[in-house]
Design an enzyme around this catalytic site. Structure first.
Site, mmCIF file in Angstrom:
data_model
loop_
_atom_site.group_PDB
_atom_site.id
_atom_site.type_symbol
_atom_site.label_atom_id
_atom_site.label_comp_id
_atom_site.label_asym_id
_atom_site.label_seq_id
_atom_site.Cartn_x
_atom_site.Cartn_y
_atom_site.Cartn_z
ATOM 1 N N GLU A 21 0.789 -1.241 0.000
ATOM 2 C CA GLU A 21 0.000 0.000 0.000
ATOM 3 C C GLU A 21 0.817 1.286 0.000
ATOM 4 O OE1 GLU A 21 -3.056 0.086 2.935
ATOM 5 O OE2 GLU A 21 -4.035 -1.698 2.155
ATOM 6 N N GLU A 39 -5.612 -8.548 0.829
ATOM 7 C CA GLU A 39 -6.307 -8.167 2.059
ATOM 8 C C GLU A 39 -7.757 -7.877 1.733
ATOM 9 O OE1 GLU A 39 -4.696 -4.869 4.347
ATOM 10 O OE2 GLU A 39 -2.654 -5.623 4.107
HETATM 11 C C1 PNW Z 1 -4.460 -1.637 5.428
HETATM 12 N N1 PNW Z 1 -7.558 4.062 4.860
HETATM 13 O O1 PNW Z 1 -4.339 -0.310 5.812
HETATM 14 C C2 PNW Z 1 -3.143 -2.242 5.855
HETATM 15 O O2 PNW Z 1 -2.449 -2.914 4.837
HETATM 16 C C3 PNW Z 1 -3.210 -3.046 7.109
HETATM 17 O O3 PNW Z 1 -1.954 -3.046 7.722
HETATM 18 C C4 PNW Z 1 -4.309 -2.497 7.991
HETATM 19 O O4 PNW Z 1 -4.327 -3.079 9.261
HETATM 20 C C5 PNW Z 1 -5.626 -2.731 7.264
HETATM 21 O O5 PNW Z 1 -5.616 -2.169 5.973
HETATM 22 C C6 PNW Z 1 -6.846 -2.193 8.009
HETATM 23 O O6 PNW Z 1 -6.764 -0.805 8.167
HETATM 24 C C7 PNW Z 1 -5.193 0.711 5.548
HETATM 25 O O7 PNW Z 1 -7.545 5.006 5.715
HETATM 26 C C8 PNW Z 1 -5.142 1.792 6.399
HETATM 27 O O8 PNW Z 1 -8.291 4.104 3.827
HETATM 28 C C9 PNW Z 1 -5.918 2.904 6.174
HETATM 29 C C10 PNW Z 1 -6.761 2.929 5.086
HETATM 30 C C11 PNW Z 1 -6.822 1.830 4.225
HETATM 31 C C12 PNW Z 1 -6.038 0.731 4.465
#
Ligand code: PNW
Length: 452
Positions: A170, A358
């Protein structure tokens, strides 16, 4: 209720779970590990929920055997884990730390003993603090080179046990949230020109790492990346809106997935950024866009698109305040993301091997008096997303596996332990793991290879 015959997946489809090192391992000062920017950031007051850190997390560093048993209990055939760069190179570069390598060799041997195939992410945000201090982290090309050195080294060391590598997880999260919004480590708010250069260094790092991994691993090794790219989802499935969603998907991902897939920064992006556009060479673009074997997609919230008569030819549909979301306020529910998330890369960039690296959600989980965790909303969420994944597979789009985020509750970055994404509940006082209703659901999905 889904009909399990109707929703059956191809026999070769594989199911698993995902985690990331800093979110589950703990053992932050053990085995010679150096500090990462997330150690520094989370220990700074006011950065995370309740000042929580990944010092202990799920104590997976010591409990990995038990956790791999949980995977095995589910019937999972694949597991996505990340390697902690500061365990391997405590200073970011220089002399590798054998104790760090040994930890992952133990984990991988345990997975092999349970017949679970590992997919390793080499960077899931835990940048060695030394590189932040020395080079300002991803603001410098030096960090991109250091990443390639680390990636080549560790992929080589693990190559007899791991066939599938993802360089990074990401871009938009660790760069935009970390270097633009200041919400993630290192907590910076760069101006647009600096930000765009930092984005460029990160995609360059990916490309350099692809070369390094290929140079150091056995033949048959597959390399890709895991990106929560913006999935342009047609608000109505009609020709004009589908066309707009394709355009939107290319434009909205211009700094990351689009340049990686196309080897060019779109004219719209460069024009829109003007003087703040990144500086790059044609050689950079060649490195960044090296063909990949795998694409990992992280699928959470939807971006609905409609056709528009303006110059862009598309518009993002704004969501009303009544739009339903999960416990994380940003996690709006959009099950079609798992269909379009697979279809777009296949149709736009001819991607041939896609994994959902994921998908999952946060719920306000509690342990009921009978000891169970009834996460009915997570079951609802997963079932509806999986029905859309089934649609993609049954229409022949090349999706070959799925990892639920996450195996167990863990350190949810700035949200600390307040938001739970696991299908196993973790009681952080005792480190006891309890299968939630969603774990029972997922086990049945895996057993029948079908949405149930
Ligand atoms: C992902 N947003 O993160 C990550 O790859 C993981 O480590 C995380 O725990 C999981 O999704 C759940 O959050 C994100 O703000 C963090 O849109 C923030 C966002 C999206 C994905």
């Amino acid at each position: 209720m889904a009909n399990p015959e109707f929703y059956r997946f191809p026999d070769s489809f594989r199911w698993g779970c995902a985690t990331a090192a800093y979110q589950v391992e703990g053992g932050a000062r053990e085995g010679g590990r150096g500090p990462s920017i997330w150690d520094t950031f989370s220990h700074k007051p006011g950065t995370t929920y309740n000042g929580e850190t990944g010092d202990v997390a799920d104590d997976h560093y010591h409990r990995y055997r038990e956790d791999i048993q949980l995977l095995s209990d589910l019937g999972a055939k694949i597991y996505r884990l990340s390697i902690s760069w500061p365990r391997i190179f405590p200073e970011g570069t220089g002399k590798p730390n054998q104790a760090g390598v040994d930890f992952y060799l133990r984990v991988l041997d345990e997975l092999r003993a349970k017949n679970i195939e590992p997919f390793c992410t080499l960077f899931h945000w835990d940048l060695p603090q030394a590189l932040q201090d020395r080079y300002k982290g991803w603001q410098s090309r030096e960090t991109a080179k250091a990443f390639a050195d680390y990636a080549g080294y560790i992929a080589g060391r693990l190559s007899n046990r791991v066939r599938n590598f993802f360089t990074m997880n990401e871009f938009s999260s660790f760069i935009d949230l970390g270097y633009r919004d200041g919400k993630f480590a290192p907590g910076l708010k760069l101006d647009p020109a600096e930000l765009n250069q930092t984005r460029h260094n990160a995609v360059l790092a990916h490309g350099l790492a692809v070369q390094a991994i290929r140079a150091n691993t056995r033949s048959g090794t597959k390399v890709g990346l895991a990106e929560n790219y913006i999935i342009g989802t047609p608000i109505i499935e009609s020709e004009e809106h589908i066309k707009a969603s394709v355009l939107a998907t290319r434009v909205l991902n211009a700094p990351y997935l689009t340049v990686i897939m196309e080897g060019q920064y779109l004219e719209q992006y460069l024009q829109q950024q003007g003087a703040a556009a990144p500086k790059f060479t044609p050689e950079d673009l060649k490195i960044i866009s090296a063909p990949l074997d795998l694409l990992g997609i992280n699928v959470y919230n939807p971006t609905y698109i409609r056709a528009d008569s303006g110059p862009a030819q598309f518009a993002v549909v704004p969501l009303p305040s009544s739009y339903p979301h999960m416990a994380s306020p940003w996690l709006n529910i959009g099950p079609e993301g798992l269909y379009w998330g697979v279809r777009h890369p296949a149709e736009i960039w001819n991607v041939k091997d896609i994994y959902v690296t994921e998908n999952g959600c946060s719920s306000a989980d509690t342990v009921a008096p009978d000891g169970n965790v009834y996460d009915a909303d997570r079951v609802m969420f997963l079932r509806n997303y999986l029905i859309n994944l089934h649609r993609a597979a049954s229409e022949g789009f090349p999706v070959h596996g799925y990892f639920v985020w996450s195996l167990m509750d863990n350190f949810e970055w700035a949200d600390g332990y307040n938001l739970r994404f696991g299908i196993y509940y973790v009681d952080y006082k005792t480190q006891r793991r309890i299968p939630k209703m969603s774990a029972h659901f997922y086990k049945e999905v895996i057993r029948r290879n079908s949405v149930v």
